[in-house]
Design a protein around this motif. Structure first.
Motif, PDB file in Angstrom:
ATOM      1  N   ASP A   1      19.420 -50.228 -14.955  1.00 44.40           N
ATOM      2  CA  ASP A   1      20.625 -49.478 -15.306  1.00 44.40           C
ATOM      3  C   ASP A   1      20.612 -48.089 -14.674  1.00 44.40           C
ATOM      4  O   ASP A   1      21.649 -47.573 -14.278  1.00 44.40           O
ATOM      5  CB  ASP A   1      20.739 -49.325 -16.829  1.00 44.40           C
ATOM      6  CG  ASP A   1      21.154 -50.614 -17.522  1.00 44.40           C
ATOM      7  OD1 ASP A   1      21.666 -51.518 -16.834  1.00 44.40           O
ATOM      8  OD2 ASP A   1      20.964 -50.719 -18.740  1.00 44.40           O
ATOM      9  N   PHE A   2      19.421 -47.492 -14.607  1.00 45.07           N
ATOM     10  CA  PHE A   2      19.278 -46.119 -14.108  1.00 45.07           C
ATOM     11  C   PHE A   2      18.127 -46.004 -13.121  1.00 45.07           C
ATOM     12  O   PHE A   2      17.143 -46.739 -13.215  1.00 45.07           O
ATOM     13  CB  PHE A   2      18.994 -45.157 -15.271  1.00 45.07           C
ATOM     14  CG  PHE A   2      20.226 -44.614 -15.941  1.00 45.07           C
ATOM     15  CD1 PHE A   2      20.598 -43.292 -15.790  1.00 45.07           C
ATOM     16  CD2 PHE A   2      21.018 -45.433 -16.728  1.00 45.07           C
ATOM     17  CE1 PHE A   2      21.726 -42.791 -16.411  1.00 45.07           C
ATOM     18  CE2 PHE A   2      22.149 -44.944 -17.358  1.00 45.07           C
ATOM     19  CZ  PHE A   2      22.508 -43.608 -17.201  1.00 45.07           C
ATOM     20  N   PHE A   3      18.272 -45.070 -12.186  1.00 45.09           N
ATOM     21  CA  PHE A   3      17.171 -44.649 -11.330  1.00 45.09           C
ATOM     22  C   PHE A   3      16.724 -43.255 -11.774  1.00 45.09           C
ATOM     23  O   PHE A   3      17.547 -42.433 -12.173  1.00 45.09           O
ATOM     24  CB  PHE A   3      17.591 -44.585  -9.852  1.00 45.09           C
ATOM     25  CG  PHE A   3      17.922 -45.925  -9.253  1.00 45.09           C
ATOM     26  CD1 PHE A   3      16.958 -46.913  -9.150  1.00 45.09           C
ATOM     27  CD2 PHE A   3      19.198 -46.189  -8.779  1.00 45.09           C
ATOM     28  CE1 PHE A   3      17.272 -48.155  -8.599  1.00 45.09           C
ATOM     29  CE2 PHE A   3      19.521 -47.423  -8.235  1.00 45.09           C
ATOM     30  CZ  PHE A   3      18.552 -48.401  -8.142  1.00 45.09           C
ATOM     31  N   ILE A   4      15.433 -43.008 -11.685  1.00 44.23           N
ATOM     32  CA  ILE A   4      14.863 -41.703 -12.004  1.00 44.23           C
ATOM     33  C   ILE A   4      14.072 -41.242 -10.793  1.00 44.23           C
ATOM     34  O   ILE A   4      13.125 -41.914 -10.370  1.00 44.23           O
ATOM     35  CB  ILE A   4      13.944 -41.772 -13.231  1.00 44.23           C
ATOM     36  CG1 ILE A   4      14.715 -42.311 -14.444  1.00 44.23           C
ATOM     37  CG2 ILE A   4      13.356 -40.396 -13.545  1.00 44.23           C
ATOM     38  CD1 ILE A   4      13.850 -43.039 -15.428  1.00 44.23           C
ATOM     39  N   HIS A   5      14.467 -40.115 -10.213  1.00 42.25           N
ATOM     40  CA  HIS A   5      13.807 -39.576  -9.025  1.00 42.25           C
ATOM     41  C   HIS A   5      12.908 -38.404  -9.419  1.00 42.25           C
ATOM     42  O   HIS A   5      13.356 -37.474 -10.094  1.00 42.25           O
ATOM     43  CB  HIS A   5      14.841 -39.089  -8.008  1.00 42.25           C
ATOM     44  CG  HIS A   5      15.910 -40.093  -7.682  1.00 42.25           C
ATOM     45  ND1 HIS A   5      15.665 -41.245  -6.968  1.00 42.25           N
ATOM     46  CD2 HIS A   5      17.235 -40.124  -7.998  1.00 42.25           C
ATOM     47  CE1 HIS A   5      16.792 -41.933  -6.835  1.00 42.25           C
ATOM     48  NE2 HIS A   5      17.748 -41.274  -7.457  1.00 42.25           N
ATOM     49  N   VAL A   6      11.654 -38.463  -8.994  1.00 39.90           N
ATOM     50  CA  VAL A   6      10.724 -37.355  -9.182  1.00 39.90           C
ATOM     51  C   VAL A   6      10.484 -36.746  -7.808  1.00 39.90           C
ATOM     52  O   VAL A   6       9.879 -37.381  -6.934  1.00 39.90           O
ATOM     53  CB  VAL A   6       9.399 -37.821  -9.811  1.00 39.90           C
ATOM     54  CG1 VAL A   6       8.445 -36.638  -9.975  1.00 39.90           C
ATOM     55  CG2 VAL A   6       9.661 -38.483 -11.167  1.00 39.90           C
ATOM     56  N   ALA A   7      11.001 -35.530  -7.598  1.00 43.16           N
ATOM     57  CA  ALA A   7      10.944 -34.870  -6.291  1.00 43.16           C
ATOM     58  C   ALA A   7      10.029 -33.649  -6.374  1.00 43.16           C
ATOM     59  O   ALA A   7      10.185 -32.800  -7.250  1.00 43.16           O
ATOM     60  CB  ALA A   7      12.346 -34.453  -5.854  1.00 43.16           C
ATOM     61  N   GLU A   8       9.070 -33.567  -5.450  1.00 38.21           N
ATOM     62  CA  GLU A   8       8.072 -32.502  -5.467  1.00 38.21           C
ATOM     63  C   GLU A   8       8.204 -31.605  -4.241  1.00 38.21           C
ATOM     64  O   GLU A   8       8.448 -32.081  -3.133  1.00 38.21           O
ATOM     65  CB  GLU A   8       6.671 -33.106  -5.529  1.00 38.21           C
ATOM     66  CG  GLU A   8       6.505 -34.097  -6.684  1.00 38.21           C
ATOM     67  CD  GLU A   8       5.062 -34.538  -6.871  1.00 38.21           C
ATOM     68  OE1 GLU A   8       4.147 -33.697  -6.712  1.00 38.21           O
ATOM     69  OE2 GLU A   8       4.844 -35.720  -7.174  1.00 38.21           O
ATOM     70  N   LYS A   9       8.013 -30.297  -4.447  1.00 36.13           N
ATOM     71  CA  LYS A   9       8.114 -29.346  -3.348  1.00 36.13           C
ATOM     72  C   LYS A   9       6.897 -29.378  -2.429  1.00 36.13           C
ATOM     73  O   LYS A   9       6.998 -29.103  -1.242  1.00 36.13           O
ATOM     74  CB  LYS A   9       8.307 -27.924  -3.896  1.00 36.13           C
ATOM     75  CG  LYS A   9       9.656 -27.684  -4.552  1.00 36.13           C
ATOM     76  CD  LYS A   9       9.820 -26.275  -5.069  1.00 36.13           C
ATOM     77  CE  LYS A   9      10.112 -25.274  -3.974  1.00 36.13           C
ATOM     78  NZ  LYS A   9      10.550 -23.944  -4.517  1.00 36.13           N
ATOM     79  N   GLU A  10       5.743 -29.710  -2.997  1.00 35.40           N
ATOM     80  CA  GLU A  10       4.500 -29.676  -2.225  1.00 35.40           C
ATOM     81  C   GLU A  10       4.338 -30.901  -1.341  1.00 35.40           C
ATOM     82  O   GLU A  10       4.762 -32.004  -1.709  1.00 35.40           O
ATOM     83  CB  GLU A  10       3.292 -29.590  -3.155  1.00 35.40           C
ATOM     84  CG  GLU A  10       2.948 -28.178  -3.583  1.00 35.40           C
ATOM     85  CD  GLU A  10       1.550 -28.110  -4.173  1.00 35.40           C
ATOM     86  OE1 GLU A  10       0.840 -27.139  -3.882  1.00 35.40           O
ATOM     87  OE2 GLU A  10       1.180 -29.020  -4.918  1.00 35.40           O
ATOM     88  N   TYR A  11       3.704 -30.700  -0.201  1.00 34.68           N
ATOM     89  CA  TYR A  11       3.306 -31.835   0.639  1.00 34.68           C
ATOM     90  C   TYR A  11       2.209 -32.623  -0.062  1.00 34.68           C
ATOM     91  O   TYR A  11       1.439 -32.074  -0.845  1.00 34.68           O
ATOM     92  CB  TYR A  11       2.755 -31.344   1.985  1.00 34.68           C
ATOM     93  CG  TYR A  11       3.798 -30.844   2.936  1.00 34.68           C
ATOM     94  CD1 TYR A  11       4.497 -31.721   3.772  1.00 34.68           C
ATOM     95  CD2 TYR A  11       4.089 -29.483   3.022  1.00 34.68           C
ATOM     96  CE1 TYR A  11       5.444 -31.259   4.658  1.00 34.68           C
ATOM     97  CE2 TYR A  11       5.034 -29.001   3.900  1.00 34.68           C
ATOM     98  CZ  TYR A  11       5.715 -29.898   4.723  1.00 34.68           C
ATOM     99  OH  TYR A  11       6.666 -29.430   5.583  1.00 34.68           O
ATOM    100  N   ALA A  12       2.130 -33.911   0.214  1.00 30.14           N
ATOM    101  CA  ALA A  12       1.049 -34.715  -0.334  1.00 30.14           C
ATOM    102  C   ALA A  12      -0.272 -34.328   0.313  1.00 30.14           C
ATOM    103  O   ALA A  12      -0.322 -33.968   1.498  1.00 30.14           O
ATOM    104  CB  ALA A  12       1.338 -36.193  -0.095  1.00 30.14           C
ATOM    105  N   ASP A  13      -1.329 -34.377  -0.460  1.00 28.52           N
ATOM    106  CA  ASP A  13      -2.662 -34.098   0.103  1.00 28.52           C
ATOM    107  C   ASP A  13      -3.037 -35.194   1.083  1.00 28.52           C
ATOM    108  O   ASP A  13      -2.765 -36.371   0.860  1.00 28.52           O
ATOM    109  CB  ASP A  13      -3.707 -34.056  -1.015  1.00 28.52           C
ATOM    110  CG  ASP A  13      -3.499 -32.857  -1.931  1.00 28.52           C
ATOM    111  OD1 ASP A  13      -2.957 -31.846  -1.462  1.00 28.52           O
ATOM    112  OD2 ASP A  13      -3.879 -32.949  -3.118  1.00 28.52           O
ATOM    113  N   GLU A  14      -3.653 -34.780   2.156  1.00 21.26           N
ATOM    114  CA  GLU A  14      -4.104 -35.753   3.148  1.00 21.26           C
ATOM    115  C   GLU A  14      -5.314 -36.513   2.621  1.00 21.26           C
ATOM    116  O   GLU A  14      -6.154 -35.978   1.921  1.00 21.26           O
ATOM    117  CB  GLU A  14      -4.468 -35.033   4.443  1.00 21.26           C
ATOM    118  CG  GLU A  14      -3.275 -34.364   5.122  1.00 21.26           C
ATOM    119  CD  GLU A  14      -2.215 -35.332   5.580  1.00 21.26           C
ATOM    120  OE1 GLU A  14      -2.555 -36.521   5.829  1.00 21.26           O
ATOM    121  OE2 GLU A  14      -1.058 -34.940   5.707  1.00 21.26           O
TER     122      GLU A  14
END
Length: 275
Positions: free
Chosen positions: A262-275
């Protein structure tokens, strides 16, 4: 659209969509949609007890897993998520564009032994009214789809981004408009809008409008005109504004686990992912 703040209508007025309701496709009109009668019934629609059971600790766990403490709830509504997070120990600031909603949220919190820090704010000018930087922002309840114009959506996300600390996160949800546009409306009412004997269904849909009708047991009806944003479009906007990592869930499940959520939930982060 002009660079002025939207007109705020008297909260006790009836919803007014004019002679052609499906022609009303303006962001500013949201101030005239949440009239007192509708707001007074909003908690019937949500059903706090059923909602708390259905979503569990999802948002609490997402925030705690990332070490977040200060949270700005930009679509407070009647206060459900602000109060849940307060009870879990987060430092919460509650904002909404509807003064009537904020009033109801403040009372709901008081009834549960909590005190909300509330701010009446339009997302497009968020940082004018809300000061400081936050670990996280939540924008829930399909609220982002009240923005009908492309520039408004981009501007609001830019305001959210600016209000976050360097490693902040935004949690934003939306209806599964992909399914509504492509396959027609169907809902499980398993997670959202759990109120019994209450209907929340679209009565008109095209590529730029989803007009929902909310029907209550006492025979009252209210409407909301929203823009049916698709999932990938929303993810693209989040990337455009600068978020580096975006993880999307379907009805609180990992993508693919819930068929046609029914719904989508987006989790958006400012930081780059750790390598």
């Amino acid at each position: 659209m002009t660079e002025t703040e939207p007109t705020v209508f008297a909260p006790d007025e009836k919803q007014d969509y004019g002679d052609d309701p499906v022609a009303v496709r303006s962001t500013d009109h949201y101030t005239n949609e949440y009239v007192r009668g509708f707001v007074s019934k909003w908690d019937e629609l949500i059903d706090w007890e059923a909602r708390a059971k259905s979503e569990g600790r999802f948002f609490i766990d997402v925030l705690k897993a990332r070490g977040k403490h200060s949270v700005l709830d930009v679509a407070t509504g009647t206060g459900f998520h602000s109060i849940q997070l307060l009870k879990a120990g987060f430092d919460v600031t509650s904002a909404d564009g509807s003064a009537e909603m904020l009033s109801m949220a403040f009372q709901n919190a008081a009834d549960r032994g909590q005190v909300l820090k509330t701010v009446h704010a339009d997302w497009r000018w968020l940082n004018k009214d809300v000061h400081g930087k936050f670990d996280a922002i939540i924008c829930l309840g399909n609220s982002f789809t009240h923005l009908h114009e492309e520039n408004d959506r981009r501007r609001a996300l830019a305001e959210f981004y600016a209000a976050l600390k360097h490693d902040g996160i935004l949690i934003l949800d939306q209806r599964n408009y992909d399914a509504i546009l492509d396959d027609g409306f169907a809902t499980k009412h398993k997670y959202y809008y759990c109120g019994e004997q209450i209907s929340a269904e679209p009565e008109y849909v095209d590529d730029t409008l989803a007009r929902f009708k909310y029907s209550f047991p006492d025979g009252s009806e209210y409407h909301l005109n929203m823009f049916p944003i698709r999932k990938d479009y929303t993810r693209g906007l989040l990337r455009d504004v600068g978020f580096q990592q975006i993880h999307s869930y379907g009805d609180f499940q990992e993508e693919g686990e819930e068929k046609s959520p029914d719904f989508f939930i987006h989790v958006a982060e400012k930081e780059y992912a750790d390598e």
